[in-house]
Design an enzyme around this catalytic site. Structure first.
Site, PDB file in Angstrom:
ATOM      1  N   GLU A  30      41.020  47.115  33.337  1.00 31.63           N
ATOM      2  CA  GLU A  30      40.018  47.133  32.005  1.00 31.63           C
ATOM      3  C   GLU A  30      38.787  46.938  32.242  1.00 31.63           C
ATOM      4  O   GLU A  30      38.231  45.911  33.084  1.00 31.63           O
ATOM      5  CB  GLU A  30      40.853  46.060  31.062  1.00 31.63           C
ATOM      6  CG  GLU A  30      42.153  46.598  30.755  1.00 31.63           C
ATOM      7  CD  GLU A  30      43.040  45.658  29.658  1.00 31.63           C
ATOM      8  OE1 GLU A  30      43.566  46.127  28.796  1.00 31.63           O
ATOM      9  OE2 GLU A  30      42.899  44.405  29.832  1.00 31.63           O
ATOM     10  N   CYS A  87      44.502  39.546  39.587  1.00 31.59           N
ATOM     11  CA  CYS A  87      43.736  38.137  40.364  1.00 31.59           C
ATOM     12  C   CYS A  87      44.839  37.242  40.753  1.00 31.59           C
ATOM     13  O   CYS A  87      45.839  37.026  40.142  1.00 31.59           O
ATOM     14  CB  CYS A  87      42.847  37.550  39.049  1.00 31.59           C
ATOM     15  SG  CYS A  87      41.986  36.178  39.735  1.00 31.59           S
TER      16      CYS A  87
END
Length: 352
Positions: free
Chosen positions: A89, A109
């Protein structure tokens, strides 16, 4: 795959020579990629078709999937698909000072910050410099169809991922996006945000690039920080701020401290006083007028998390206490919250 979008002009020239093409072709291709931001090699009209076919095999394509627009502030969140199917995104925001884009540096992440959606599911892989650039160029192509004079003036590497865990690609990206023969973005308009990989903060300082560095701190003590940010188990606040002090000394660029305010977790007057004193003793050393600037961020909602934003009165009180300690403070506008595009809400998604 070579991923030619991530090559410096000198490297692209070497690539062209190896292919048996004239050197001048490299400059043509470089301009198509970084000045005209072509979506397809078929758009490179002054490049022979046979050459375009080979180039197409060596570009890590960033495919536009869809986007959402926040009707309250015009923020747009783009969903892009990488060539291997990974989704990322990217967020475009319009401010009075210019147009800003927040890009991702990794698919997912690994840092595990408790309040952040980006870390749910972990990190799949790093993005190449070309994939980081591709997010910007694709978003620009889409928005410019409505506004032909549209430009990106600011880039923040603050989306999904920890940029300093993808160090080499990050540096390559910064050099490419600011290259005078390419997009030529002002180096001063690039911000990199990190939760605090201490050795790489120092490496970044030694690069001499002069970008803005933002540290995600979110707590005034090690004890509290360890409960919400696993990185605090590796590097203490003192070690981390020593590194950001070093960054300022090497670059002269003021440090931004990002602080997500969470109701009854890190938003008390005592927390504000501790943070103010902590930064005050560093911010005004050696006669400087203020090394640190705090950006207060009311924590944004994430479906899988229970954190709540501080009340408006608590945020205002927190700000006043920091200012009493002579710390410059701003409160970040929660742009894109209605479409899950605000700080801490981005993720590796397969739909919007």
């Amino acid at each position: 795959m070579e991923d030619i979008r991530g090559l410096y002009l000198t490297e692209l020239t070497e690539y062209s020579v190896k292919k048996g093409w004239p050197k001048f072709r490299a400059k043509q291709v470089y301009e198509w990629l970084h000045k005209k931001h072509v979506e397809s090699v078929d758009d490179m009209t002054n490049v022979p078709k046979s050459m375009r076919e080979e180039l197409d095999r060596d570009i890590a394509h960033v495919k536009y999937v869809t986007h959402q627009t926040d009707k309250s502030d015009g923020t747009r969140k783009f969903l892009f698909e990488m060539q291997d199917g990974q989704m990322i995104e990217t967020v475009f925001m319009k401010y009075h000072h210019g147009n800003s884009i927040c890009i991702s540096s990794q698919a997912g992440c690994a840092m595990g910050c408790a309040f952040c959606a980006s870390t749910i599911g972990g990190c799949i892989r790093a993005l190449s410099a070309g994939e980081m650039l591709g997010q910007i160029y694709q978003a620009m192509n889409i928005v410019s169809k409505e506004d032909s004079d549209f430009e990106i003036s600011h880039v923040v590497v603050m989306g999904t991922g920890e940029p300093l865990q993808n160090y080499d690609n990050l540096i390559r990206f910064i050099k490419l996006i600011s290259d005078k023969d390419g997009y030529d973005l002002s180096i001063r308009n690039i911000t990199v945000s990190s939760c605090g990989i201490v050795p790489n903060i120092k490496r970044l300082a030694d690069e001499g690039l002069g970008i803005t560095f933002a540290l995600s701190l979110h707590a005034p003590t090690d004890e509290l920080r360890r409960t919400i940010m696993p990185i605090a188990n590796k590097y203490s606040i003192e070690e981390t701020l020593d590194a950001t002090d070093y960054y300022f000394d090497k670059t002269g660029r003021r440090i931004t401290i990002e602080y997500s305010l969470m109701h009854e977790i890190n938003d008390s007057p005592e927390d504000a006083e501790r943070l103010g004193k902590l930064l005050n003793k560093r911010s005004f050393r050696n006669g400087h007028s203020g090394i640190y600037h705090v950006n207060l961020i009311p924590v944004n909602p994430v479906d899988e998390r229970d954190f709540k934003a501080s009340s408006a009165s608590n945020i205002d009180e927190f700000k006043k206490i920091l200012e009493k300690n002579r710390i410059n403070v701003t409160i970040r506008r929660g742009m894109g919250r209605d479409i899950d595009a605000a700080c801490g809400q981005l993720r590796r998604k397969y739909g919007v």
